[in-house]
Design a protein around this motif. Structure first.
Motif, PDB file in Angstrom:
ATOM      1  N   CYS A 233     -31.347  37.571 -34.185  1.00 28.75           N
ATOM      2  CA  CYS A 233     -32.294  37.123 -33.455  1.00 28.75           C
ATOM      3  C   CYS A 233     -33.268  38.230 -32.953  1.00 28.75           C
ATOM      4  N   HIS A 255     -33.854  33.796 -41.105  1.00 25.91           N
ATOM      5  CA  HIS A 255     -33.453  33.456 -39.861  1.00 25.91           C
ATOM      6  C   HIS A 255     -34.105  32.379 -39.106  1.00 25.91           C
ATOM      7  N   CYS A 259     -32.421  29.184 -37.155  1.00 24.77           N
ATOM      8  CA  CYS A 259     -32.238  29.578 -35.666  1.00 24.77           C
ATOM      9  C   CYS A 259     -33.451  28.648 -34.928  1.00 24.77           C
ATOM     10  N   CYS A 262     -35.403  31.027 -32.301  1.00 21.61           N
ATOM     11  CA  CYS A 262     -36.512  32.133 -32.775  1.00 21.61           C
ATOM     12  C   CYS A 262     -37.768  31.377 -33.397  1.00 21.61           C
TER      13      CYS A 262
HETATM   14 ZN   LIG Z   1     -32.760  33.713 -33.586  1.00 22.42          ZN
END
Ligand SMILES: [Zn+2]
Lengths: 288, 422
Positions: A233, A255, A259, A262
């Motif tokens: 992250c 990512h 996530c 994020c």
């Molecule tokens: Zn993240």
């Protein structure tokens, strides 16, 4: 009576198959031939090992959800064995198979187990995220299933350039054509279960989304570990630098898909103002 | 019942999918191949008909390598040995991926190279190269298989130059359609005239000699390439470390920035704190002063009250004194002033100096002149004129109001009547 006969026949066949699998195969072609004839035996074997592992780790329950879970992972191991085993010749397929499964189960977290992930919604999300780890199509589709985005929004949110954008459209198309259905099949989600999920999505949207968020976080936390080690992250300023400098394209795609936090952090960095100011909220989509 | 059925459906679905694995791939011709090491994605091989390579250096041991399409289909894989090398060529439809994995105590390394399927032309070239190979010298004991392949490919390239020549000649006496059909078919060569063939053979002989030179040149080149690779690996690792230190420096800077951002608020409170303390001290002393002041005020007030009480008493006393002893009052004027018992008394004493109190009185019948003189004397007064029986008397102004004073006088036995005016 007939049932008993066929059962004993099956047993005999089973014994023959197993003994053949214990013998040495010396070429890749021979491996393919022997193994392809023994798929049911190997699948049941891997499923049995997985069940035992779940029992021994206190994660087993006598219900169809757990049976399906064991079957799913059994077939996953078998698939890997089919492609990797042929490079191991000469070998005794059965022993190779056993060692491969044992190796999987000796890992700290061989699979993402959570009782709530065995219910239809959990299975749906677990399936999506697990597939995203091995399929770029599924990874890109995760943006659609999480936020309801189309290709344009994915491109804007991840700040991709022209060449990468073309790939996103392809990913979307393939996912709609076959990827989604295959993933649902892999998870053993029936038509009725999917219809029920769709109706929940429509009728109890808020509850559906909040429950979905809880579960998708569990799955994402587990499967994000399959990202390259250098994809942690980042802070807003780090994301901004990556977006403005134009590097880390893979990083961004991987990512951010896996996530939720994020996505919030990096929101609006790659869009050049084409995205709304309001940060995206989880809007689970069942259909591709 | 539904339980068993559902499970059986799922099982047979899984089996079906496993048995139809290879044909399931929907990889487009130009789609990259995803490479996974230990079930983690490490990168991809461009599959656009060019030789693409991927070099992965792993800190941990490499256990498995998997190749997948973008839709997730497992194309092939490899189980790495505990230690040492393993190479594998994985067929991906008509293309191939060459994998070379190396595990040491320090960790694992993977080299993956995409080998695109030879095109129609390159297949033709290869067929011809085989012919050329047969005609040319063989080098069975050449050390590295890989370099053999490279040399073979170079041979094919050189051979194609020759074939190009042949085709050139043929084009003169062959129709375009026939040419197209014949290209790639070695039998076409048989139709070429003997002289042409001799020429070609001569050229091939020369080619063989050139090949030998090329072979040695290639070997040196390969050694150079190996060195280059090593340098590249070193360079990339140092690049990595540079990159990581850049990241570290950045983090450090960010921390510092954050630090300085947090430092400032700390400094600000420090001065704020000092100021606040001072302010508080000031307020405290002010409060103390205030308390003192209010004490003072209370005391003063008390004092004031006492004074007013005293004043009242003094007034009464004074009035009594005046009433009882006006002469003394007149006589002891300075004494009265110094005692300051009554402002009013002082005022009247002051007034008395300037303006005496004048009143008229008649005495009871039969009162002797002697008695009258004594009474005037008692009043500290002086006799004035007498008019029709009324005697004028001047005294020091009395402490009590004139009316009251007259009443008091009228109450006396000797006095018959009293009045202020004539
Ligand atoms: Zn993240």
């Amino acid at each position: 009576m007939q049932n008993t006969v066929s059962k004993s026949q099956v047993m005999a066949d089973h014994t023959v198959t197993v003994s053949r699998l214990e013998e040495v195969v010396s070429t890749a072609d021979e491996f393919d031939r022997v193994v392809s004839q023994a798929l049911p035996v190997l699948l049941d074997r891997a499923t049995g090992y997985t069940k035992r592992f779940l029992r021994e780790t206190g994660q087993w329950n006598d219900d169809i959800e757990h049976e399906k879970f064991a079957l799913r992972w059994g077939s996953e191991y078998l698939e890997r064995f089919l492609v990797c085993g042929r490079t191991e010749v000469p070998c005794r397929p059965l022993f190779l198979f056993d060692s491969l499964v044992a190796k999987q189960h000796s890992k700290p977290e061989p699979f993402c187990y959570h009782p709530d992930l065995l219910r239809p919604l959990g299975r749906f999300l677990d399936g999506l995220v697990a597939r995203a780890v091995v399929s770029r199509d599924a990874l890109i589709a995760l943006y659609h299933h999480s936020y309801g985005w189309g290709p344009g929004e994915v491109i804007a949110a991840t700040g991709l350039n022209g060449l990468e954008s073309q790939r996103i459209y392809k990913n979307f198309r393939r996912w709609r054509d076959s990827g989604w259905q295959r993933t649902m099949d892999e998870m053993g989600l029936t038509k009725a279960e999917l219809a029920e999920l769709s109706s929940q999505q429509q009728r109890h949207r808020q509850r559906f989304n909040s429950e979905g968020e809880r579960l998708i976080r569990v799955a994402q936390a587990h499967y994000r570990k399959s990202e390259p080690d250098h994809y942690p992250c980042l802070s807003r300023s780090q994301w901004r630098e990556m977006f403005t400098q134009g590097y880390g394209c893979d990083y961004r795609i991987w990512h951010l898909a896996l996530c939720l936090d994020c996505v919030q952090t990096a929101w609006g960095l790659g869009s050049n103002g084409s995205l709304t100011e309001e940060k995206p909220r989880l809007e689970l989509q069942v259909r591709p | 019942m539904g339980y068993e059925e559902d499970l059986e459906t799922y099982r047979s679905q899984r089996l079906q999918s496993l048995s139809s694995q290879p044909s399931r791939s929907v990889r487009g011709g130009s789609d990259p191949i995803q490479v996974y090491v230990n079930e983690r994605r490490v990168g991809e091989l461009e599959g656009v008909g060019v030789d693409a390579t991927l070099h992965v250096k792993n800190l941990e041991h490499i256990e498995t390598i998997q190749l997948r399409t973008e839709d997730g289909t497992l194309l092939g894989g490899l189980v790495a040995p505990e230690y040492g090398y393993r190479t594998s060529r994985i067929q991906v439809s008509s293309d191939a991926v060459e994998l070379c994995v190396h595990n040491t105590a320090q960790g694992g390394a993977l080299n993956a190279a995409f080998v695109p399927a030879p095109s129609y032309w390159s297949r033709t070239w290869k067929a011809l190269a085989d012919v050329a190979d047969r005609l040319a010298i063989r080098r069975p004991d050449t050390a590295i298989a890989h370099s053999m392949r490279t040399i073979a490919f170079t041979q094919a390239l050189l051979a194609i130059l020759v074939v190009g020549l042949v085709v050139d000649r043929m084009a003169i006496w062959m129709s375009p359609e026939r040419m197209l059909a014949s290209v790639g078919q070695p039998e076409a060569l048989r139709t070429v005239s003997v002289t042409e063939m001799e020429k070609v053979e001569r050229q091939l002989g020369e080619l063989a000699r050139i090949q030998e030179k090329v072979g040695t040149a290639l070997e040196t080149q390969q050694k150079g390439m190996a060195q280059l690779h090593q340098t590249m690996a070193k360079l990339s690792s140092s690049h990595e470390s540079v990159a990581s230190s850049v990241v570290m420096v950045k983090e450090e800077m960010e921390k510092r920035q954050e630090g300085s951002e947090t430092d400032r608020p700390i400094q600000r409170p420090v001065s704020d704190f000092v100021q606040k303390e001072q302010l508080e001290a000031a307020i405290k002393s002010l409060t103390v002063d205030n308390a003192r002041l209010s004490n003072e005020l209370a005391r003063l007030e008390e004092h004031n009250q006492t004074l007013s009480a005293k004043l009242q008493t003094a007034s009464v006393n004074a009035s009594k004194a005046v009433a009882q002893n006006p002469e003394r009052l007149l006589a002891s004027q300075p004494d009265v002033e110094s005692k300051n018992q009554s402002v009013q008394a002082a005022e009247s004493s002051q007034n008395s100096q300037t303006q005496p109190f004048l009143f008229w009185v008649t005495f009871s019948d039969g009162t002797s002149q002697e008695r009258i003189d004594q009474w005037v004397h008692e009043k500290n007064g002086r006799k004035g004129a007498v008019n029709e029986g009324w005697q004028e008397v001047r005294i020091v102004p009395p402490a009590v109001p004139p009316d009251l004073f007259l009443e008091q006088i009228r109450g006396e036995k000797i006095v018959k009547a009293a009045r202020i005016r004539e």
